[in-house]
Design a protein around this motif. Structure first.
Motif, mmCIF file in Angstrom:
data_model
loop_
_atom_site.group_PDB
_atom_site.id
_atom_site.type_symbol
_atom_site.label_atom_id
_atom_site.label_comp_id
_atom_site.label_asym_id
_atom_site.label_seq_id
_atom_site.Cartn_x
_atom_site.Cartn_y
_atom_site.Cartn_z
ATOM 1 N N UNK A 114 0.837 -1.208 0.000
ATOM 2 C CA UNK A 114 0.000 0.000 0.000
ATOM 3 C C UNK A 114 0.867 1.251 0.000
ATOM 4 N N UNK A 115 1.976 1.226 0.748
ATOM 5 C CA UNK A 115 2.869 2.378 0.799
ATOM 6 C C UNK A 115 3.500 2.642 -0.558
ATOM 7 N N UNK A 116 3.908 1.599 -1.252
ATOM 8 C CA UNK A 116 4.522 1.754 -2.577
ATOM 9 C C UNK A 116 3.506 2.307 -3.565
ATOM 10 N N UNK A 117 2.289 1.810 -3.511
ATOM 11 C CA UNK A 117 1.250 2.316 -4.401
ATOM 12 C C UNK A 117 0.965 3.786 -4.124
ATOM 13 N N UNK A 118 0.934 4.155 -2.836
ATOM 14 C CA UNK A 118 0.682 5.553 -2.472
ATOM 15 C C UNK A 118 1.819 6.449 -2.959
ATOM 16 N N UNK A 119 3.069 5.982 -2.826
ATOM 17 C CA UNK A 119 4.213 6.772 -3.296
ATOM 18 C C UNK A 119 4.164 6.954 -4.807
ATOM 19 N N UNK A 120 3.813 5.905 -5.520
ATOM 20 C CA UNK A 120 3.719 5.997 -6.978
ATOM 21 C C UNK A 120 2.608 6.969 -7.386
ATOM 22 N N UNK A 121 1.486 6.907 -6.709
ATOM 23 C CA UNK A 121 0.381 7.817 -7.008
ATOM 24 C C UNK A 121 0.793 9.259 -6.719
ATOM 25 N N UNK A 122 1.530 9.476 -5.635
ATOM 26 C CA UNK A 122 1.995 10.824 -5.313
ATOM 27 C C UNK A 122 2.943 11.341 -6.396
ATOM 28 N N UNK A 123 3.911 10.516 -6.790
ATOM 29 C CA UNK A 123 4.874 10.936 -7.811
ATOM 30 C C UNK A 123 4.179 11.276 -9.130
ATOM 31 N N UNK A 124 3.120 10.562 -9.450
ATOM 32 C CA UNK A 124 2.401 10.802 -10.701
ATOM 33 C C UNK A 124 1.507 12.037 -10.655
ATOM 34 N N UNK B 193 1.012 23.322 -0.660
ATOM 35 C CA UNK B 193 -0.298 23.012 -0.070
ATOM 36 C C UNK B 193 -1.030 21.952 -0.887
ATOM 37 N N UNK B 194 -0.980 22.070 -2.202
ATOM 38 C CA UNK B 194 -1.634 21.079 -3.066
ATOM 39 C C UNK B 194 -1.003 19.706 -2.872
ATOM 40 N N UNK B 195 0.335 19.661 -2.776
ATOM 41 C CA UNK B 195 1.025 18.385 -2.576
ATOM 42 C C UNK B 195 0.735 17.800 -1.203
ATOM 43 N N UNK B 196 0.614 18.639 -0.181
ATOM 44 C CA UNK B 196 0.265 18.146 1.154
ATOM 45 C C UNK B 196 -1.151 17.569 1.178
ATOM 46 N N UNK B 197 -2.068 18.212 0.473
ATOM 47 C CA UNK B 197 -3.432 17.678 0.387
ATOM 48 C C UNK B 197 -3.423 16.321 -0.311
ATOM 49 N N UNK B 198 -2.606 16.191 -1.322
ATOM 50 C CA UNK B 198 -2.495 14.911 -2.036
ATOM 51 C C UNK B 198 -1.937 13.834 -1.117
ATOM 52 N N UNK B 199 -0.910 14.173 -0.341
ATOM 53 C CA UNK B 199 -0.337 13.221 0.607
ATOM 54 C C UNK B 199 -1.387 12.769 1.611
ATOM 55 N N UNK B 200 -2.138 13.719 2.163
ATOM 56 C CA UNK B 200 -3.179 13.374 3.143
ATOM 57 C C UNK B 200 -4.250 12.489 2.527
ATOM 58 N N UNK B 201 -4.634 12.798 1.310
ATOM 59 C CA UNK B 201 -5.651 11.996 0.629
ATOM 60 C C UNK B 201 -5.144 10.588 0.377
ATOM 61 N N UNK B 202 -3.909 10.469 -0.095
ATOM 62 C CA UNK B 202 -3.355 9.148 -0.381
ATOM 63 C C UNK B 202 -3.120 8.357 0.897
ATOM 64 N N UNK B 203 -2.721 9.038 1.968
ATOM 65 C CA UNK B 203 -2.491 8.351 3.241
ATOM 66 C C UNK B 203 -3.791 7.769 3.780
ATOM 67 N N UNK B 204 -4.857 8.533 3.657
ATOM 68 C CA UNK B 204 -6.144 8.058 4.153
ATOM 69 C C UNK B 204 -6.649 6.881 3.328
#
Length: 142
Positions: free
Chosen positions: A6-16, A91-102
Motif C-alpha cells: 500500500x505504501x509503494x502504491x501511495x508513493x507511486x500515485x503521489x509521484x504521478x 499546499x496542493x502536494x500536502x493535500x495529495x499526501x493526506x488523501x493518499x495516506x487516508x
C-alpha cells in the motif's frame, strides 16, 4: 500492481500527481493572465476570476481605458502570485499526501479488529464492558 504494498502504491500515485513549482512558474510566465498556473495548482475559483478580469479588461480597453480598471488589478495579482506559487504548490502536494495516506491504509477486517480488542481486554488495557461495546459496534449491533 496488486503485488505492491500500500505504501509503494501511495508513493507511486503521489509521484504521478504531485504539482511542480517550476511548471507553475512556466504557466505563470506564459499564460498567467489567463490563470493557467492557478488552474494547474487546483485553485479553480481564483483562476476563473483571473480569466474573467482578463476577458473583461481586453473587451473594454477600447472604451476610454475602462479596461484598465480590470487589467491593472490583474497585473498586481500576477505580481503577488510570484511569491505565492511555492506555497500553493506545497499546499496542493500536502493535500495529495493526506488523501493518499487516508486511502492507502489497509482496512482491518472485523475478525482482526475483534481479536485486537480481545487482546486489549485480556491484557487489562480495556474493561470487559468496553470490549463488549466495541464488539457490538463492529458487529453492527447497537
Amino acid at each position: 500492481m496488486s503485488n505492491l504494498s500500500h505504501d509503494t502504491q501511495a508513493m507511486m500515485a503521489f509521484q504521478n500527481n504531485k504539482k511542480s513549482t517550476g511548471l507553475a512558474y512556466v504557466l505563470w510566465f506564459f499564460l498567467g493572465s489567463l490563470g493557467a498556473h492557478r488552474f494547474y495548482l487546483g485553485r479553480t475559483g481564483s483562476a476563473v476570476g483571473m480569466l474573467v478580469l482578463f476577458i473583461l479588461g481586453w473587451m473594454t480597453v477600447w472604451a476610454l481605458g475602462l479596461g484598465l480598471l480590470f487589467l491593472i488589478p490583474l497585473g498586481v495579482w500576477l505580481l503577488v502570485d510570484i511569491f505565492l506559487i511555492p506555497g500553493m504548490a506545497a499546499q496542493q502536494n500536502n493535500q495529495l499526501i493526506n488523501q493518499l495516506s487516508a486511502n492507502s491504509a489497509p482496512k482491518m477486517s472485523a475478525v482482526d479488529e475483534l481479536a485486537r480488542y480481545a487482546a486489549l481486554r485480556d491484557s487489562g488495557a480495556i474493561s470487559s464492558d468496553e470490549y463488549e461495546s466495541q464488539k457490538r459496534r463492529i458487529m453492527g449491533v447497537l
